[in-house]
Design a protein around this motif. Structure first.
Motif, short mmCIF file in Angstrom:
data_model
loop_
_atom_site.label_atom_id
_atom_site.label_comp_id
_atom_site.label_asym_id
_atom_site.label_seq_id
_atom_site.Cartn_x
_atom_site.Cartn_y
_atom_site.Cartn_z
N ASN A 84 0.86 -1.19 0.00
CA ASN A 84 0.00 0.00 0.00
C ASN A 84 0.89 1.23 0.00
N SER A 85 1.27 1.68 -1.20
CA SER A 85 2.28 2.73 -1.33
C SER A 85 1.85 4.04 -0.68
N SER A 86 0.54 4.25 -0.51
CA SER A 86 0.08 5.52 0.08
C SER A 86 0.49 5.65 1.54
N SER A 87 0.76 4.50 2.19
CA SER A 87 1.12 4.57 3.60
C SER A 87 2.64 4.57 3.78
N ASN A 88 3.37 4.45 2.68
CA ASN A 88 4.82 4.41 2.78
C ASN A 88 5.41 5.79 2.60
N PHE A 89 6.62 5.95 3.11
CA PHE A 89 7.37 7.15 2.78
C PHE A 89 8.82 6.76 2.61
N THR A 90 9.61 7.66 2.08
CA THR A 90 10.98 7.32 1.72
C THR A 90 11.95 7.72 2.82
N PHE A 91 13.04 6.96 2.93
CA PHE A 91 14.15 7.29 3.82
C PHE A 91 15.31 7.73 2.92
N GLU A 92 15.81 8.93 3.13
CA GLU A 92 16.84 9.48 2.24
C GLU A 92 18.07 9.88 3.04
N GLY A 93 19.24 9.65 2.42
CA GLY A 93 20.50 10.08 3.02
C GLY A 93 21.09 9.10 4.02
N PHE A 94 20.51 7.90 4.12
CA PHE A 94 21.01 6.92 5.09
C PHE A 94 21.95 5.93 4.42
N THR A 95 23.09 5.64 5.07
CA THR A 95 24.04 4.66 4.59
C THR A 95 24.36 3.69 5.73
N PRO A 96 24.08 2.39 5.57
CA PRO A 96 23.40 1.77 4.42
C PRO A 96 21.93 2.20 4.37
N PRO A 97 21.30 2.02 3.20
CA PRO A 97 19.90 2.45 3.08
C PRO A 97 18.98 1.68 4.03
N ILE A 98 17.91 2.34 4.45
CA ILE A 98 16.92 1.69 5.32
C ILE A 98 15.89 0.99 4.44
N ASP A 99 15.85 -0.32 4.53
CA ASP A 99 14.85 -1.08 3.77
C ASP A 99 14.51 -2.34 4.57
N ASP A 100 13.73 -3.19 4.00
CA ASP A 100 13.31 -4.45 4.62
C ASP A 100 12.64 -4.25 5.98
N ILE A 101 11.83 -3.19 6.10
CA ILE A 101 11.04 -3.07 7.33
C ILE A 101 9.54 -3.14 7.03
N GLN A 102 9.21 -3.24 5.73
CA GLN A 102 7.79 -3.29 5.38
C GLN A 102 7.29 -4.73 5.35
N GLY A 103 5.98 -4.87 5.35
CA GLY A 103 5.39 -6.20 5.27
C GLY A 103 3.94 -6.10 4.84
N SER A 104 3.35 -7.25 4.51
CA SER A 104 1.94 -7.29 4.10
C SER A 104 1.05 -7.39 5.33
N PHE A 105 -0.12 -6.77 5.24
CA PHE A 105 -1.07 -6.77 6.35
C PHE A 105 -2.36 -7.47 5.97
N GLN A 106 -3.02 -8.02 7.01
CA GLN A 106 -4.28 -8.76 6.83
C GLN A 106 -5.43 -7.77 6.86
N PRO A 107 -6.14 -7.59 5.74
CA PRO A 107 -7.28 -6.68 5.78
C PRO A 107 -8.44 -7.28 6.57
N THR A 108 -9.10 -6.46 7.36
CA THR A 108 -10.28 -6.88 8.12
C THR A 108 -11.39 -5.86 7.88
N ILE A 109 -12.56 -6.35 7.52
CA ILE A 109 -13.72 -5.48 7.32
C ILE A 109 -14.63 -5.62 8.53
N VAL A 110 -14.94 -4.50 9.18
CA VAL A 110 -15.90 -4.50 10.28
C VAL A 110 -17.18 -3.84 9.76
#
Length: 493
Positions: A307-333
């Motif tokens: 869901n790219s709308s909930s993501n934002f970028t990390f800039e200027g970091f060495t090493p780059p910040i990645d591998d912290i995202q994951g898939s989520f289980q949608p639930t409808i109430v």
């Protein structure tokens, strides 16, 4: 040049604070997200750093996050997390601190529906319920209880560690300090595998354990054992909720902290290295784009892979910040104001339908739970609607309910209102546990969701991140990632 002026001003403030000596608190702290994690971490950060630190909390939606309500027929009902376990110690503390009250409990009976008939029905008699469990499943329920209690007893150590100021930079380190390699292994093995090993029968797992996991996580007994144990603990203890709505805890903590709530979507975090890190937070609001500089940044919102709308970028970091995202289980109430179709559950006369909470096994697959719910404000004269009367039912499902499915569950209805949540991590979609510390003073609070996901777990993560930020800021490294804490804490007492 537009960037230069605010950057120079921020650097001047930073060096002025640094000149004041090593004991100077951070000038500005940013928290991204105003759910329970963000609200709690703002409170804990102020508790540790004192009132001189300015705390900005960015929230793109409404304060409360996954603690939310929906209005039906001039009454408000919980549409997010509905209740908390009696052992939720941080949440209990917040309620006392804010002068809030526990909501009056209106008791009701539960049952587990297997698609054609009820596989287990609760009665009003405790001993009869125990006899039924024993008759159907032998001593599986006792073995489950012992397994869950052993996990919870070890998990409860976190409150003692936190009271002594200890923090952890990663989820793996935190789990290891509580339950050593057994807890780490529980994040890699399934609930079903772990329970079969301690003598719980497959039938009990299929009928009862799966129903509880579907109700809490929308997932099956193939999910990791640690998250499953935390969920099953919630099913066994006494539950409570907040009079007026659970989201009052979030708004109350932010008000108490005097945090500056900024209604905006954070788009980036950029590192500006000045010896000690300085972070630029970029955001979009109704007024347009903007940015500000902070000594400490806490991300207290889930980072969704899909869901790219909930993501934002990390800039200027060495090493780059990645591998912290994951898939989520949608639930409808879905909150449905209408008349239950009791004949679907085998009761031709609706007056005879005795249940207020219905859990489901893997069948039927179109809904996970069905609850006759009470409003967030319960008066002394309030009574639950009789089964033949129109009531407000909360239906939890993996997908939006089709009209035909609504007609299956309800004879007729006045209204349907829905809330869609990316409620919990989709366990198994990540191979590693993320870290709280992404950089010197940049933290990811929601990392702990990947071990287990609940409101109290987010409060525990908030306390950990606040302590981690504090210990790092003042270079108290003996309080971070310590081994054999049980022994250390005993000798400190």
């Amino acid at each position: 040049m537009a960037l230069a002026a605010p950057l120079l001003a921020a650097l001047a403030t930073f060096f002025a604070a640094a000149a004041g000596g090593g004991d100077a608190p951070p000038g500005k702290i940013a928290v991204v997200g105003a759910g329970i994690g963000g609200s709690a971490v703002a409170h804990f950060l102020q508790q540790h750093f004192g009132p001189r630190a300015q705390i900005d909390v960015y929230e793109k939606g409404t304060v409360g996050g996954r603690l939310a309500t929906i209005s039906v027929n001039k009454q408000h009902y919980e549409s997010g997390a509905a209740s908390f376990h009696s052992l939720s110690l941080h949440m209990q503390d917040f309620v006392k601190l804010l002068g809030l009250r526990h909501r009056r409990e209106v008791v009701g009976r539960s049952a587990i529906f297997g698609g054609e008939h009820f596989v287990l029905e609760e009665t009003d008699w405790y001993l009869l319920n125990l006899f039924r469990l024993w008759w159907h499943y032998g001593i599986s329920f006792l073995r489950l209880q012992m397994w869950v209690e052993e996990v919870m007893e070890k998990f409860m150590r976190i409150y003692k560690y936190q009271a002594h100021g200890y923090a952890f930079s990663g989820v793996e380190e935190l789990l290891y300090s509580l339950g050593e390699s057994a807890f780490i292994n529980m994040t890699q093995r399934s609930v079903a595998e772990s329970l079969l090993q301690v003598g719980v029968t497959q039938r009990f797992i299929d009928d009862v354990v799966s129903a509880v996991l579907r109700a809490s996580y929308g997932q099956s007994a193939a999910m990791p054992a640690f998250a499953g144990a935390m969920s099953l603990a919630g099913a066994q203890g006494s539950l409570w909720s907040v009079e007026g709505g659970n989201k009052l805890v979030c708004s109350g903590l932010l008000k108490l902290t005097k945090a500056n709530v900024i209604h905006a979507t954070v788009t980036s975090v950029t590192l500006h290295s000045t010896g000690k890190a300085l972070y630029q937070v970029g955001y979009e609001s109704e007024a347009g784009s903007g940015s500000d500089f902070y000594d400490i940044v806490v991300i207290a919102t889930p980072l969704h892979l899909d869901n790219s709308s909930s993501n934002f970028t990390f800039e200027g970091f060495t090493p780059p910040i990645d591998d912290i995202q994951g898939s989520f289980q949608p639930t409808i109430v879905s909150l449905v104001h209408g008349y239950l179709n009791s004949s679907y559950f085998g009761f031709l006369d609706p007056k005879l339908f005795p249940f207020t909470n219905i859990l489901t096994t893997d069948f039927p697959s179109f809904f996970c739970t069905l609850d006759n719910i009470c409003p967030v404000n319960i008066s002394a004269s309030f009574r639950r609607k009789q089964p033949q009367e129109a009531a407000v039912w909360r239906v939890q499902s993996p997908k939006p309910l089709l009209r035909t499915q609504l007609k299956t569950l309800f004879r007729s209805y006045y209204s349907v209102q829905t809330a869609e949540w990316q409620a919990h991590p989709l366990y198994g979609s990540r191979t590693t546990l993320p870290r709280f510390a992404l950089h010197d003073q940049l933290f990811y609070l929601n990392a702990l969701e990947w071990a287990a996901s609940s409101v109290e777990v987010m409060a525990v993560a908030a306390k950990n991140v606040a302590l981690l930020a504090y210990n790092r800021w003042y270079q108290d490294l003996d309080k971070i990632d310590q081994k054999d804490l049980m022994h250390k804490v005993k000798t400190e007492l």
